[in-house]
Scaffold this motif. Structure first.
Motif, PDB file in Angstrom:
ATOM      1  N   GLU A 283     -64.933  -1.703 -28.330  1.00 28.97           N
ATOM      2  CA  GLU A 283     -63.813  -1.732 -29.267  1.00 28.97           C
ATOM      3  C   GLU A 283     -62.882  -2.898 -28.931  1.00 28.97           C
ATOM      4  OE1 GLU A 283     -63.146   3.072 -29.949  1.00 28.97           O
ATOM      5  OE2 GLU A 283     -62.140   2.037 -28.303  1.00 28.97           O
ATOM      6  N   PHE A 284     -62.353  -3.524 -29.966  1.00 28.06           N
ATOM      7  CA  PHE A 284     -61.254  -4.475 -29.810  1.00 28.06           C
ATOM      8  C   PHE A 284     -60.007  -3.816 -30.387  1.00 28.06           C
ATOM      9  CE2 PHE A 284     -58.469  -7.741 -31.657  1.00 28.06           C
ATOM     10  CZ  PHE A 284     -58.126  -8.422 -30.483  1.00 28.06           C
ATOM     11  N   LEU A 285     -58.980  -3.672 -29.560  1.00 27.29           N
ATOM     12  CA  LEU A 285     -57.774  -2.947 -29.942  1.00 27.29           C
ATOM     13  C   LEU A 285     -56.540  -3.800 -29.692  1.00 27.29           C
ATOM     14  CD1 LEU A 285     -58.662   0.444 -28.214  1.00 27.29           C
ATOM     15  CD2 LEU A 285     -58.856  -0.042 -30.662  1.00 27.29           C
ATOM     16  N   VAL A 286     -55.512  -3.556 -30.489  1.00 29.36           N
ATOM     17  CA  VAL A 286     -54.202  -4.179 -30.288  1.00 29.36           C
ATOM     18  C   VAL A 286     -53.162  -3.066 -30.347  1.00 29.36           C
ATOM     19  CG1 VAL A 286     -52.513  -5.863 -31.063  1.00 29.36           C
ATOM     20  CG2 VAL A 286     -54.958  -6.335 -31.328  1.00 29.36           C
ATOM     21  N   GLY A 287     -52.344  -2.954 -29.303  1.00 34.74           N
ATOM     22  CA  GLY A 287     -51.299  -1.954 -29.269  1.00 34.74           C
ATOM     23  C   GLY A 287     -49.927  -2.558 -29.496  1.00 34.74           C
ATOM     24  N   PHE A 288     -49.053  -1.786 -30.115  1.00 36.04           N
ATOM     25  CA  PHE A 288     -47.654  -2.173 -30.343  1.00 36.04           C
ATOM     26  C   PHE A 288     -46.798  -1.012 -29.831  1.00 36.04           C
ATOM     27  CE2 PHE A 288     -50.247  -4.221 -33.517  1.00 36.04           C
ATOM     28  CZ  PHE A 288     -49.816  -5.542 -33.490  1.00 36.04           C
ATOM     29  N   THR A 289     -46.139  -1.217 -28.686  1.00 44.72           N
ATOM     30  CA  THR A 289     -45.460  -0.123 -27.994  1.00 44.72           C
ATOM     31  C   THR A 289     -44.043  -0.507 -27.644  1.00 44.72           C
ATOM     32  OG1 THR A 289     -47.605   0.479 -27.006  1.00 44.72           O
ATOM     33  CG2 THR A 289     -45.630   1.476 -26.072  1.00 44.72           C
ATOM     34  N   PHE A 290     -43.107   0.400 -27.894  1.00 45.65           N
ATOM     35  CA  PHE A 290     -41.714   0.226 -27.464  1.00 45.65           C
ATOM     36  C   PHE A 290     -41.540   0.784 -26.057  1.00 45.65           C
ATOM     37  CE2 PHE A 290     -41.227   0.137 -32.086  1.00 45.65           C
ATOM     38  CZ  PHE A 290     -40.402  -0.961 -32.235  1.00 45.65           C
TER      39      PHE A 290
ATOM     40  N   GLY B 239     -43.434   4.713 -22.886  1.00 43.85           N
ATOM     41  CA  GLY B 239     -43.488   3.908 -24.096  1.00 43.85           C
ATOM     42  C   GLY B 239     -44.316   4.595 -25.170  1.00 43.85           C
ATOM     43  N   PHE B 240     -43.862   4.492 -26.419  1.00 42.86           N
ATOM     44  CA  PHE B 240     -44.563   5.074 -27.555  1.00 42.86           C
ATOM     45  C   PHE B 240     -44.889   3.982 -28.559  1.00 42.86           C
ATOM     46  CE2 PHE B 240     -41.879   8.377 -25.770  1.00 42.86           C
ATOM     47  CZ  PHE B 240     -42.736   9.467 -25.697  1.00 42.86           C
ATOM     48  N   GLY B 241     -46.034   4.127 -29.237  1.00 43.08           N
ATOM     49  CA  GLY B 241     -46.396   3.130 -30.238  1.00 43.08           C
ATOM     50  C   GLY B 241     -47.678   3.500 -30.957  1.00 43.08           C
ATOM     51  N   ILE B 242     -48.357   2.477 -31.468  1.00 40.34           N
ATOM     52  CA  ILE B 242     -49.614   2.675 -32.179  1.00 40.34           C
ATOM     53  C   ILE B 242     -50.642   1.677 -31.655  1.00 40.34           C
ATOM     54  CG2 ILE B 242     -48.498   3.516 -34.285  1.00 40.34           C
ATOM     55  CD1 ILE B 242     -49.046   0.741 -35.514  1.00 40.34           C
ATOM     56  N   LYS B 243     -51.904   2.019 -31.866  1.00 42.85           N
ATOM     57  CA  LYS B 243     -53.002   1.129 -31.538  1.00 42.85           C
ATOM     58  C   LYS B 243     -53.884   1.013 -32.771  1.00 42.85           C
ATOM     59  CE  LYS B 243     -54.483   0.438 -26.773  1.00 42.85           C
ATOM     60  NZ  LYS B 243     -53.173   0.253 -26.200  1.00 42.85           N
ATOM     61  N   ALA B 244     -54.365  -0.213 -33.027  1.00 46.78           N
ATOM     62  CA  ALA B 244     -55.251  -0.462 -34.149  1.00 46.78           C
ATOM     63  C   ALA B 244     -56.306  -1.461 -33.714  1.00 46.78           C
ATOM     64  CB  ALA B 244     -54.476  -0.999 -35.355  1.00 46.78           C
ATOM     65  N   GLY B 245     -57.461  -1.405 -34.359  1.00 53.58           N
ATOM     66  CA  GLY B 245     -58.525  -2.333 -33.995  1.00 53.58           C
ATOM     67  C   GLY B 245     -59.772  -2.101 -34.791  1.00 53.58           C
ATOM     68  N   LEU B 246     -60.873  -2.573 -34.258  1.00 53.59           N
ATOM     69  CA  LEU B 246     -62.149  -2.452 -34.946  1.00 53.59           C
ATOM     70  C   LEU B 246     -63.256  -2.237 -33.934  1.00 53.59           C
ATOM     71  CD1 LEU B 246     -63.478  -5.938 -35.964  1.00 53.59           C
ATOM     72  CD2 LEU B 246     -61.407  -5.699 -34.649  1.00 53.59           C
ATOM     73  N   PRO B 247     -64.298  -1.493 -34.336  1.00 51.64           N
ATOM     74  CA  PRO B 247     -65.440  -1.290 -33.436  1.00 51.64           C
ATOM     75  C   PRO B 247     -66.246  -2.574 -33.302  1.00 51.64           C
ATOM     76  CG  PRO B 247     -65.867  -0.301 -35.575  1.00 51.64           C
ATOM     77  CD  PRO B 247     -64.451  -0.777 -35.600  1.00 51.64           C
ATOM     78  N   MET B 248     -66.820  -2.787 -32.122  1.00 52.93           N
ATOM     79  CA  MET B 248     -67.629  -3.966 -31.876  1.00 52.93           C
ATOM     80  C   MET B 248     -69.118  -3.684 -32.071  1.00 52.93           C
ATOM     81  SD  MET B 248     -65.540  -5.376 -28.532  1.00 52.93           S
ATOM     82  CE  MET B 248     -66.515  -6.866 -28.374  1.00 52.93           C
ATOM     83  N   ASN B 249     -69.473  -2.423 -32.318  1.00 50.68           N
ATOM     84  CA  ASN B 249     -70.853  -2.079 -32.651  1.00 50.68           C
ATOM     85  C   ASN B 249     -70.832  -0.858 -33.565  1.00 50.68           C
ATOM     86  OD1 ASN B 249     -69.944  -0.522 -30.348  1.00 50.68           O
ATOM     87  ND2 ASN B 249     -72.034   0.252 -30.167  1.00 50.68           N
ATOM     88  N   ASP B 250     -71.957  -0.572 -34.199  1.00 52.93           N
ATOM     89  CA  ASP B 250     -72.036   0.551 -35.123  1.00 52.93           C
ATOM     90  C   ASP B 250     -72.030   1.878 -34.375  1.00 52.93           C
ATOM     91  OD1 ASP B 250     -72.129  -1.029 -37.428  1.00 52.93           O
ATOM     92  OD2 ASP B 250     -74.299  -1.287 -37.253  1.00 52.93           O
TER      93      ASP B 250
END
Length: 211
Positions: A204-211, A20-31
């Motif tokens: 990190e909190f991440l969300v992936g979108f994969t086919f 499966g291929f896709g992207i991941k996006a998110g935000l750091p939970m600490n500096d």
């Protein structure tokens, strides 16, 4: 209409494959950096609140899998030093590419929802570092630039990563929100004064979108 049908057919075929291929996006939970100050020397750190990059997953039988990501984030810090020799201001901006390689196991809870756990190793490399320094000594100002500041200890570090999340399958897309924790084996940045250092614990909190 025909291009849309071809796209959906191609996506369906891709979803049936073990990769499966896709992207991941998110935000750091600490500096990324810890910064403080004393009477003469001050550090101010900033962490941009985004993480983004491509992701590939090898889907193995019996709920197992292997995932490799390439995640980018951006951060920086400013330095102000008011010493007896003069005044120094420095602005440092940089990014980092993180390459987590994890083994995954998905639990069978419902046909389209699979909780999972993961663990593995990760590499992190500093990229595009620039420090602009302005020094004023005896009322004379000098400006210089460097890509190797004194605070940089390691341009590449390695660590252990673990996490947990959910795999939701919506049509042909796998949506995977997750939380990851990484313990780095060394610091990217460390100032001898102890006022600036990069954090070795990363969430990190991440969300992936994969086919």
């Amino acid at each position: 209409m025909r291009p849309l049908c071809l796209f959906l057919l191609g996506a369906s075929l891709a979803a049936a494959q073990p990769v499966g291929f896709g992207i991941k996006a998110g935000l750091p939970m600490n500096d990324f950096l810890s910064a403080t100050q004393n009477q003469n020397l001050r550090y101010f750190a900033t962490t941009n609140r985004y993480i983004l990059g491509p992701s590939v997953e090898l889907r193995l039988p019996f709920g197992f899998g292997i995932e490799l990501d390439a995640l980018y984030r951006h951060f920086g810090y400013n330095t102000f030093n008011n010493g007896p020799a003069g005044i120094l201001n420095a602005a440092t901006t940089t990014g980092a590419w993180e390459f987590p390689l994890v083994a995954k196991y998905k639990f069978k809870v419902a046909p389209l929802i699979h909780p999972y756990v993961e663990a593995g190793v990760s590499w992190d490399r500093i990229a595009g570092l620039t420090q602009d320094v302005t020094a004023t000594i005896a009322n004379v100002t000098h400006t210089t630039s460097t890509s190797n500041p004194a605070e940089l200890s390691n341009s590449t570090v390695r660590g252990f990563v673990m996490g947990a999340g959910l795999d939701f399958k919506v049509l042909v897309v796998h949506i995977t929100p997750e939380i990851r924790y990484t313990r780095w084996g060394a610091r990217h940045f460390f100032d001898p004064s102890g006022l600036l250092s990069s954090n070795q614990n990363q969430g990190e909190f991440l969300v992936g979108f994969t086919f």
